[in-house]
Design a protein around this motif. Structure first.
Motif, PDB file in Angstrom:
ATOM      1  N   LEU A  55       1.516   6.325  10.767  1.00 21.33           N
ATOM      2  CA  LEU A  55       0.351   5.687  11.396  1.00 21.33           C
ATOM      3  C   LEU A  55       0.190   4.220  11.005  1.00 21.33           C
ATOM      4  CD1 LEU A  55      -2.206   8.626  10.914  1.00 21.33           C
ATOM      5  CD2 LEU A  55      -1.159   7.890  13.072  1.00 21.33           C
ATOM      6  N   GLY A  56       1.030   3.745  10.092  1.00 24.11           N
ATOM      7  CA  GLY A  56       0.941   2.353   9.651  1.00 24.11           C
ATOM      8  C   GLY A  56      -0.202   2.092   8.697  1.00 24.11           C
ATOM      9  N   GLU A  57      -0.762   3.166   8.117  1.00 19.59           N
ATOM     10  CA  GLU A  57      -1.881   2.996   7.191  1.00 19.59           C
ATOM     11  C   GLU A  57      -1.416   2.610   5.790  1.00 19.59           C
ATOM     12  OE1 GLU A  57      -4.336   6.458   7.292  1.00 19.59           O
ATOM     13  OE2 GLU A  57      -4.597   6.385   9.481  1.00 19.59           O
ATOM     14  N   VAL A  58      -0.136   2.864   5.485  1.00 10.59           N
ATOM     15  CA  VAL A  58       0.443   2.456   4.207  1.00 10.59           C
ATOM     16  C   VAL A  58       1.809   1.839   4.469  1.00 10.59           C
ATOM     17  CG1 VAL A  58      -0.778   4.231   2.881  1.00 10.59           C
ATOM     18  CG2 VAL A  58       1.518   4.713   3.784  1.00 10.59           C
ATOM     19  N   ASP A  59       2.314   1.128   3.469  1.00  3.84           N
ATOM     20  CA  ASP A  59       3.613   0.470   3.589  1.00  3.84           C
ATOM     21  C   ASP A  59       4.751   1.342   3.084  1.00  3.84           C
ATOM     22  OD1 ASP A  59       2.408  -2.063   4.450  1.00  3.84           O
ATOM     23  OD2 ASP A  59       1.693  -2.211   2.371  1.00  3.84           O
TER      24      ASP A  59
ATOM     25  N   LYS B 112       0.846  -1.202   0.000  1.00  3.31           N
ATOM     26  CA  LYS B 112       0.000   0.000   0.000  1.00  3.31           C
ATOM     27  C   LYS B 112       0.879   1.249   0.000  1.00  3.31           C
ATOM     28  CE  LYS B 112      -2.170  -1.373   3.698  1.00  3.31           C
ATOM     29  NZ  LYS B 112      -3.117  -1.412   4.859  1.00  3.31           N
ATOM     30  N   VAL B 113       0.597   2.127  -0.968  1.00  2.04           N
ATOM     31  CA  VAL B 113       1.450   3.302  -1.174  1.00  2.04           C
ATOM     32  C   VAL B 113       0.629   4.585  -1.074  1.00  2.04           C
ATOM     33  CG1 VAL B 113       3.023   4.478  -2.770  1.00  2.04           C
ATOM     34  CG2 VAL B 113       2.974   1.969  -2.682  1.00  2.04           C
ATOM     35  N   ALA B 114       1.210   5.592  -0.444  1.00  5.76           N
ATOM     36  CA  ALA B 114       0.629   6.941  -0.416  1.00  5.76           C
ATOM     37  C   ALA B 114       1.477   7.856  -1.292  1.00  5.76           C
ATOM     38  CB  ALA B 114       0.592   7.478   1.007  1.00  5.76           C
ATOM     39  N   LEU B 115       0.816   8.680  -2.081  1.00  2.21           N
ATOM     40  CA  LEU B 115       1.484   9.688  -2.888  1.00  2.21           C
ATOM     41  C   LEU B 115       0.851  11.042  -2.619  1.00  2.21           C
ATOM     42  CD1 LEU B 115       1.748   8.002  -6.434  1.00  2.21           C
ATOM     43  CD2 LEU B 115       3.522   8.123  -4.668  1.00  2.21           C
ATOM     44  N   CYS B 116       1.584  12.096  -2.944  1.00  2.00           N
ATOM     45  CA  CYS B 116       0.973  13.422  -2.949  1.00  2.00           C
ATOM     46  C   CYS B 116       0.129  13.546  -4.213  1.00  2.00           C
ATOM     47  CB  CYS B 116       2.045  14.502  -2.948  1.00  2.00           C
ATOM     48  SG  CYS B 116       3.033  14.574  -1.442  1.00  2.00           S
ATOM     49  N   ALA B 117      -0.896  14.367  -4.163  1.00  4.57           N
ATOM     50  CA  ALA B 117      -1.749  14.604  -5.327  1.00  4.57           C
ATOM     51  C   ALA B 117      -0.910  15.190  -6.461  1.00  4.57           C
ATOM     52  CB  ALA B 117      -2.889  15.546  -4.955  1.00  4.57           C
ATOM     53  N   PRO B 118      -1.303  14.937  -7.720  1.00  4.86           N
ATOM     54  CA  PRO B 118      -0.498  15.369  -8.873  1.00  4.86           C
ATOM     55  C   PRO B 118      -0.248  16.874  -8.934  1.00  4.86           C
ATOM     56  CG  PRO B 118      -2.179  13.799  -9.557  1.00  4.86           C
ATOM     57  CD  PRO B 118      -2.477  14.140  -8.134  1.00  4.86           C
ATOM     58  N   GLU B 119      -1.184  17.682  -8.431  1.00  7.79           N
ATOM     59  CA  GLU B 119      -1.013  19.130  -8.515  1.00  7.79           C
ATOM     60  C   GLU B 119      -0.071  19.682  -7.448  1.00  7.79           C
ATOM     61  OE1 GLU B 119      -4.724  18.387  -5.966  1.00  7.79           O
ATOM     62  OE2 GLU B 119      -3.830  17.564  -7.812  1.00  7.79           O
ATOM     63  N   VAL B 120       0.321  18.837  -6.497  1.00 10.36           N
ATOM     64  CA  VAL B 120       1.236  19.232  -5.435  1.00 10.36           C
ATOM     65  C   VAL B 120       2.671  18.952  -5.902  1.00 10.36           C
ATOM     66  CG1 VAL B 120       1.862  18.838  -3.018  1.00 10.36           C
ATOM     67  CG2 VAL B 120      -0.530  18.681  -3.727  1.00 10.36           C
ATOM     68  N   PRO B 121       3.635  19.815  -5.578  1.00 11.51           N
ATOM     69  CA  PRO B 121       5.000  19.585  -6.052  1.00 11.51           C
ATOM     70  C   PRO B 121       5.553  18.191  -5.785  1.00 11.51           C
ATOM     71  CG  PRO B 121       4.844  21.791  -5.179  1.00 11.51           C
ATOM     72  CD  PRO B 121       3.504  21.135  -4.918  1.00 11.51           C
ATOM     73  N   CYS B 122       5.323  17.637  -4.589  1.00 11.86           N
ATOM     74  CA  CYS B 122       5.855  16.292  -4.324  1.00 11.86           C
ATOM     75  C   CYS B 122       5.133  15.249  -5.170  1.00 11.86           C
ATOM     76  CB  CYS B 122       5.764  15.951  -2.840  1.00 11.86           C
ATOM     77  SG  CYS B 122       4.107  15.905  -2.127  1.00 11.86           S
ATOM     78  N   GLY B 123       3.887  15.499  -5.533  1.00  9.45           N
ATOM     79  CA  GLY B 123       3.159  14.578  -6.393  1.00  9.45           C
ATOM     80  C   GLY B 123       3.642  14.647  -7.826  1.00  9.45           C
ATOM     81  N   ALA B 124       3.913  15.861  -8.309  1.00 14.13           N
ATOM     82  CA  ALA B 124       4.437  16.020  -9.662  1.00 14.13           C
ATOM     83  C   ALA B 124       5.813  15.385  -9.780  1.00 14.13           C
ATOM     84  CB  ALA B 124       4.508  17.503 -10.014  1.00 14.13           C
ATOM     85  N   ALA B 125       6.643  15.554  -8.754  1.00 16.49           N
ATOM     86  CA  ALA B 125       7.969  14.941  -8.765  1.00 16.49           C
ATOM     87  C   ALA B 125       7.868  13.418  -8.726  1.00 16.49           C
ATOM     88  CB  ALA B 125       8.786  15.449  -7.582  1.00 16.49           C
TER      89      ALA B 125
ATOM     90  N   SER C  12       4.497   1.645 -12.744  1.00 13.02           N
ATOM     91  CA  SER C  12       3.117   2.077 -12.578  1.00 13.02           C
ATOM     92  C   SER C  12       2.567   1.533 -11.267  1.00 13.02           C
ATOM     93  CB  SER C  12       2.265   1.572 -13.753  1.00 13.02           C
ATOM     94  OG  SER C  12       0.911   1.953 -13.582  1.00 13.02           O
ATOM     95  N   ILE C  13       2.097   2.425 -10.420  1.00 17.91           N
ATOM     96  CA  ILE C  13       1.531   1.988  -9.148  1.00 17.91           C
ATOM     97  C   ILE C  13       0.150   2.596  -8.972  1.00 17.91           C
ATOM     98  CG2 ILE C  13       3.823   1.776  -8.092  1.00 17.91           C
ATOM     99  CD1 ILE C  13       3.278   4.353  -6.601  1.00 17.91           C
ATOM    100  N   LYS C  14      -0.631   1.982  -8.113  1.00 17.02           N
ATOM    101  CA  LYS C  14      -1.955   2.474  -7.781  1.00 17.02           C
ATOM    102  C   LYS C  14      -1.970   2.860  -6.313  1.00 17.02           C
ATOM    103  CE  LYS C  14      -4.487  -0.233 -11.247  1.00 17.02           C
ATOM    104  NZ  LYS C  14      -5.564  -1.230 -11.481  1.00 17.02           N
ATOM    105  N   PRO C  15      -1.773   4.132  -6.018  1.00 15.75           N
ATOM    106  CA  PRO C  15      -1.748   4.552  -4.606  1.00 15.75           C
ATOM    107  C   PRO C  15      -3.106   4.357  -3.948  1.00 15.75           C
ATOM    108  CG  PRO C  15      -1.832   6.456  -6.042  1.00 15.75           C
ATOM    109  CD  PRO C  15      -1.623   5.268  -6.938  1.00 15.75           C
ATOM    110  N   VAL C  16      -3.078   4.056  -2.674  1.00 13.55           N
ATOM    111  CA  VAL C  16      -4.335   3.904  -1.938  1.00 13.55           C
ATOM    112  C   VAL C  16      -4.854   5.259  -1.461  1.00 13.55           C
ATOM    113  CG1 VAL C  16      -3.801   1.557  -1.202  1.00 13.55           C
ATOM    114  CG2 VAL C  16      -3.129   3.479   0.259  1.00 13.55           C
ATOM    115  N   THR C  17      -3.994   6.282  -1.529  1.00 16.72           N
ATOM    116  CA  THR C  17      -4.415   7.616  -1.123  1.00 16.72           C
ATOM    117  C   THR C  17      -3.551   8.662  -1.810  1.00 16.72           C
ATOM    118  OG1 THR C  17      -4.778   9.102   0.779  1.00 16.72           O
ATOM    119  CG2 THR C  17      -2.910   7.598   0.917  1.00 16.72           C
TER     120      THR C  17
END
Length: 267
Positions: A194-198, A151-164, A175-180
């Motif tokens: 919080l242990g909600e993602v790996d 399970k992976v968390a990413l920043c939203a695409p419009e956020v700098p960390c998400g774009a990077a 190619s990954i499918k983030p859970v959030t």
């Protein structure tokens, strides 16, 4: 005075609502008119700084140091995703300084005519993989994030960390499918804590600041998406003198030392 800061909740927060919340109480513009201290040196009043969430620890330290160097000054921070901050500034939120995690949200502000000059790049930052302490899934690189059950968390695409993040994933052809998808890097990191993602793709500086709670996994593709961090005095800043002094302090040797210690790279 102690440095105060808040986290903005929504990109669309109105200027009126924000003015009531920045600084954890009181009008962000109150007491912000520049005046000369009793000693005849330095600046006084409130300096309101809108800064990318990844700058939280280092700018908080710099803010305290700035206050110490300028008796009678108070630095109030609004830390959030850079895109959200840009929107708030363009909606008229009272800000003296804007420090973004990439040039794109800064361009949003300058294109709208709300920059008080030319932005200056003051640091760079690089992505790493954050994993819970002990790295229970054994993540060693980007390809591991695409494995079933991770399970992976990413920043939203419009956020700098998400774009990077999207750029490095494209570079690695992963190619990954983030859970959030989170609105700033601190929110993505909190999912790991919080242990909600790996795992989550966050900045090296965020992992360093949370090294007691997470492990960082470096990966070579991150070099393809180094983020430049620009800073600017906002046009019509309520405390223009204080804003200019704060930006100068960030760019000074003392400010650079704090940022380097936090893991940021020279521009």
């Amino acid at each position: 005075m102690g440095t105060r800061f808040v986290r903005a909740a929504l990109a669309g927060l109105s200027a009126a609502a924000l003015a009531g919340s920045v600084g954890c109480g009181g009008d962000a513009g109150g007491g912000s008119a520049p005046t000369t201290g009793a000693s005849g040196t330095g600046v006084t009043g409130t300096v309101t700084v809108f800064a990318a969430a990844s700058l939280t620890e280092s700018f908080t330290r710099i803010g305290k140091d700035f206050e110490g160097a300028n008796p009678g000054s108070t630095v109030k921070f609004n830390f959030a995703g850079s895109s959200a901050l840009a929107t708030q500034i363009n909606q008229g939120a009272p800000a003296d300084v804007f420090a973004a995690a990439s040039p794109a949200p800064m361009k949003t502000v300058t294109d709208a005519g709300n920059g008080g000059g030319t932005p200056t790049t003051f640091v760079k930052n690089q992505l790493v993989i954050a994993a819970p302490k002990g790295n229970p899934k054994g993540v060693t690189g980007l390809s591991d994030l695409a494995k079933p059950g991770v399970k992976v968390a990413l920043c939203a695409p419009e956020v700098p960390c998400g774009a990077a993040a999207q750029k490095v994933l494209d570079t690695a052809d992963v190619s990954i499918k983030p859970v959030t998808l989170e609105q700033d890097v601190k929110a993505a990191l909190s999912k790991v804590k919080l242990g909600e993602v790996d795992a989550a793709l966050v900045y090296r500086t965020d992992v360093k600041a949370s090294s007691s709670d997470v492990d960082g996994v470096e990966f070579p593709e991150s070099a393809s998406a180094l983020n430049d961090y620009p800073v600017i005095v906002v046009k019509n800043a309520p405390n223009s003198a204080g804003a200019q002094a704060f930006v100068a302090y960030v760019l000074s040797g003392k400010g650079t030392a704090v940022l380097t210690a936090a893991g940021f790279q020279a521009p």
